[in-house]
Design an enzyme around this catalytic site. Structure first.
Site, PDB file in Angstrom:
ATOM      1  N   CYS A  85       0.843  -1.208   0.000  1.00 59.61           N
ATOM      2  CA  CYS A  85       0.000   0.000   0.000  1.00 59.61           C
ATOM      3  C   CYS A  85       0.875   1.253   0.000  1.00 59.61           C
ATOM      4  O   CYS A  85       1.545   1.523  -0.986  1.00 59.61           O
ATOM      5  CB  CYS A  85      -0.975  -0.052   1.173  1.00 59.61           C
ATOM      6  N   HIS A 202      -3.475  -5.544   1.001  1.00 62.07           N
ATOM      7  CA  HIS A 202      -2.829  -5.731   2.308  1.00 62.07           C
ATOM      8  C   HIS A 202      -2.786  -7.200   2.720  1.00 62.07           C
ATOM      9  O   HIS A 202      -3.726  -7.667   3.373  1.00 62.07           O
ATOM     10  CB  HIS A 202      -3.616  -4.967   3.381  1.00 62.07           C
ATOM     11  N   GLU A 204      -1.191  -8.486   5.089  1.00 59.06           N
ATOM     12  CA  GLU A 204      -1.157  -8.606   6.562  1.00 59.06           C
ATOM     13  C   GLU A 204      -2.559  -8.492   7.165  1.00 59.06           C
ATOM     14  O   GLU A 204      -2.756  -8.846   8.320  1.00 59.06           O
ATOM     15  CB  GLU A 204      -0.208  -7.546   7.162  1.00 59.06           C
TER      16      GLU A 204
END
Lengths: 225, 83
Positions: A85, A202, A204
């Site tokens: 990002c 993302h 994560e």
């Protein structure tokens, strides 16, 4: 293996990245950008957020932070470097990867779950998947539209450097499935060498069970394992 | 040394989508204005001391190349005047 998660003023996905990496068995620590990279690190994550308040352009200021010289040196030594990002925007601004991530075609900030098709499973970042797999990973960005000159785009395709393209649930890469107007629905690419990668979604946020809609992001982070 | 003002104008390359400009254009149309197109640009005014106008322009050019513009998506021009 210890991965450095570089924290700039305005980074806000750094703790998430450390936790998600820990979940896939990777030891990670946050490193404040002014402290420089430790010499013994085995990987680098440029996390998401709004470094320097997105002044000038998202990622433009952080890309010229002195720690990025350390990151560039590490990348040239073959250390895996992942920009997520805002980290992807920083990676492009720092010329670790080609192209630019700029204002979404919608002109809106978009925070939503998207489907990605794995375009090249023969990289450390995608080795956990098969080519053509469809994974679900969220995005959260206002400047995620991938732009690149025509000839450079052709090079990316020819060199098989596109990791993921936005697609629908069935893996069709269509204009409707493109959340931000990215060239060729591109969501993530590698640098000149495959140890460097940037992506707008993302991983994560799709790694810890019970937290998101999927754990499909684990495969990307497993590159550090 | 002379003090110059270098004006750096950074705009998207022609053909690169500008969603903010499109949104602004639509807002003007909602206000009842008629217009065919709207392009936006960022402008930076830099005061700097240099040996000559050319030297000032060269320095501003490098600033644009390295930070103020992103050559992937932007064109820019530099104008120098004595401050």
């Amino acid at each position: 293996m210890t991965v450095a998660v570089v924290q700039f003023g305005g980074s806000n996905c750094d703790r998430d990245a450390v936790q998600a990496l820990a979940h896939v068995g990777v030891d990670a620590e946050r490193v404040w950008h002014e402290d420089g990279l430790p010499s013994d690190i085995d990987g680098v994550v440029l996390p998401g957020g709004f470094s320097y308040g997105d002044y000038l352009r998202a990622g433009a200021m952080a890309a010229h932070s002195p720690i990025m010289n350390d990151v560039r040196d590490a990348a040239e030594d073959g250390v895996p470097v992942l920009g997520v990002c805002n980290g992807a925007q920083i990676g492009c601004e720092a010329k670790l990867t080609p192209g630019a991530f700029t204002t979404n075609a919608s002109a809106r900030f978009q925070c939503e779950s998207v489907y990605l098709r794995v375009e090249n499973a023969d990289t450390p970042w995608t080795a956990a998947y098969d080519e053509g797999d469809v994974v679900e990973i969220p995005i959260a960005h206002g400047e995620g539209r991938f732009e690149i000159a025509d000839d450079r785009y052709d090079d990316l395709v020819a060199e098989d450097r596109i990791l993921f393209r936005y697609c629908d649930a069935d893996g069709n890469v269509t204009a409707d499935a493109n959340p931000n107007g990215s060239r060729g629905n591109v969501a993530g690419i590698t640098g000149d060498h495959e140890n460097v990668a940037v992506l707008m979604p993302h991983p994560e946020r799709a790694t810890l069970p019970d937290l998101g809609r999927s754990i499909d992001g684990q495969g990307v982070l497993s590159a550090f394992a | 040394m002379t003090t110059y003002t270098a004006t750096v104008t950074v705009r998207l390359k022609r053909g690169v989508l500008d969603p903010e400009a499109e949104t602004t254009k639509r807002a003007l149309e909602r206000l009842g204005f008629e217009l065919e197109a709207l392009r936006s640009a960022d402008q930076f005014e830099l005061d700097l001391d240099a040996e000559s106008a050319d030297a000032a322009a060269d320095r501003a050019d490098e600033m644009a190349e390295r930070l103020l513009a992103n050559p992937t998506i932007h064109d820019y021009d530099v104008e120098v005047t004595e401050a």
